[in-house]
Every structure is written in C-alpha cells, then in structure tokens.
Design a protein around this motif. Structure first.
Motif, PDB file in Angstrom:
ATOM      1  N   LYS A   1      -1.902   1.060  -4.620  1.00 33.93           N
ATOM      2  CA  LYS A   1      -1.034  -0.107  -4.420  1.00 33.93           C
ATOM      3  C   LYS A   1       0.101  -0.091  -5.435  1.00 33.93           C
ATOM      4  O   LYS A   1      -0.029   0.435  -6.539  1.00 33.93           O
ATOM      5  CB  LYS A   1      -1.828  -1.395  -4.594  1.00 33.93           C
ATOM      6  CG  LYS A   1      -2.973  -1.554  -3.633  1.00 33.93           C
ATOM      7  CD  LYS A   1      -2.755  -2.744  -2.765  1.00 33.93           C
ATOM      8  CE  LYS A   1      -3.949  -2.950  -1.850  1.00 33.93           C
ATOM      9  NZ  LYS A   1      -3.646  -2.645  -0.496  1.00 33.93           N
TER      10      LYS A   1
ATOM     11  N   THR B   1       0.833  -1.187   0.000  1.00 31.68           N
ATOM     12  CA  THR B   1       0.000   0.000   0.000  1.00 31.68           C
ATOM     13  C   THR B   1       0.871   1.242   0.000  1.00 31.68           C
ATOM     14  O   THR B   1       1.839   1.330   0.754  1.00 31.68           O
ATOM     15  CB  THR B   1      -0.912   0.009   1.245  1.00 31.68           C
ATOM     16  OG1 THR B   1      -1.714  -1.178   1.210  1.00 31.68           O
ATOM     17  CG2 THR B   1      -1.815   1.226   1.264  1.00 31.68           C
TER      18      THR B   1
ATOM     19  N   SER C   1      -2.854   7.103  -1.512  1.00 30.87           N
ATOM     20  CA  SER C   1      -3.533   5.809  -1.536  1.00 30.87           C
ATOM     21  C   SER C   1      -3.150   5.077  -2.809  1.00 30.87           C
ATOM     22  O   SER C   1      -2.574   5.649  -3.723  1.00 30.87           O
ATOM     23  CB  SER C   1      -5.054   5.983  -1.449  1.00 30.87           C
ATOM     24  OG  SER C   1      -5.524   6.662  -2.594  1.00 30.87           O
TER      25      SER C   1
END
Length: 172
Positions: A118, A74, A116
């Motif tokens: 990945k 993340t 935010s």
C-alpha cells in the motif's frame, strides 16, 4: 580433520547465496523529487553514483491540495499506483524522469516492480508567516508492506518504509 575442513569450506561456499541480487546500496538521498500535474512521478536517487532510483507514481487523488483524509491505495504492477526500483548503467539526472519522452540513456539494468503493498499519503497545508494564507502543500508518503519483483527475485521493503516528503505549490 582434512575432511571436516573440506566439508566446512564446501558448506560455507554454498550457503551464502544472495540470489544474485543487483541491488548495490538501496541508500537514497533525503530529497524527494516530483514531476507531473495529474499523474505524478515521485522519485529518490541513490547516494553516491546516482545509478539507482526508487520511484512512486500517484494521481491527483493522492497528491491533493486539501487536507481531507486520503485512503491508502494498493500498489499495482502497471497503472496509476506503482512502486519501482531501477538500477541504471550510468548516472541519472532529473531530465530522465521529467521529460515528456524519457531519454534512451542511461539504460535500465534491472527493473524491480511493486507487486503488492500500500501507498499512504497525508497532505498538509503550508502557511505563510502570518499563518493565515496557504502558500503550498506538504505531502508525506509512506510505503507499507511493499514487495518488489523482477524475474524470480523478490525484495520486501521494511514493513513501514518512509518514502519521504515533497512540497507542491498552492491550489490553483
């Protein structure tokens, strides 16, 4: 009729606000550069004036010398897994990213930080001509749903943004 034209011009002049974004191109060279050994800085420079950089930081838990599956990480604002877009006041060189102490110039004009998303990495061996000996590693990096912010401005990358491929040497 003059009133209609006036209101149309007034409306159009106020409806095209881009939020005053300082992103000049967001077009990057194909080459992904890498610095580091345990904490890696991967970066791509913009085409043209080379005043922009898209930067990803990862650890040796993602940039590995085995082909085991690497779980996605993340994105964080600070820490080991970051995505940053920087706009500079002058042309960049590799020494900016690879120096032990980053130089004071060029100066960062805007510093968009990933808040935010990945980072997905796949590590694959690179074999010699005999296909028996591993001579290095190829690392594929993809950014998924990454959102960057600076002040009150937000920039969302493509749902799946292919950051690129970088190669490292053989396992030590």
């Amino acid at each position: 009729m003059k009133k209609i034209i006036f209101f149309a011009v007034l409306f159009l002049s106020h409806s095209c606000n881009d939020g005053n974004l300082d992103i000049s191109s967001f077009e990057f060279e194909e080459e992904v550069n890498i610095c580091g050994t345990n904490l890696y800085t991967l970066y791509r420079l913009s085409t043209g004036e080379k005043r922009e950089a898209l930067i990803v930081t990862l650890t040796d838990e993602q940039i590995r010398t085995d082909d085991d599956v690497v779980p996605p990480v993340t994105v964080s604002i600070n820490g080991d897994y970051t995505v940053t877009y920087r706009l500079f006041d002058d042309k960049l060189t590799d020494s900016y990213f690879c120096a032990a102490v980053p130089p004071v110039t060029p100066v960062v004009v805007k510093d968009w930080r990933g808040v935010s998303g990945k980072i997905v990495v796949e590590n694959q061996p690179v074999y010699d001509d005999t296909e028996e000996n591993i001579i290095g590693w190829r690392h594929y990096i993809v950014l998924v749903d990454v959102v960057l912010q600076v002040d009150d401005q937000e920039l969302k990358l493509d749902e799946t943004y292919v950051f690129g491929t970088v190669e490292t040497g053989p396992a030590s």
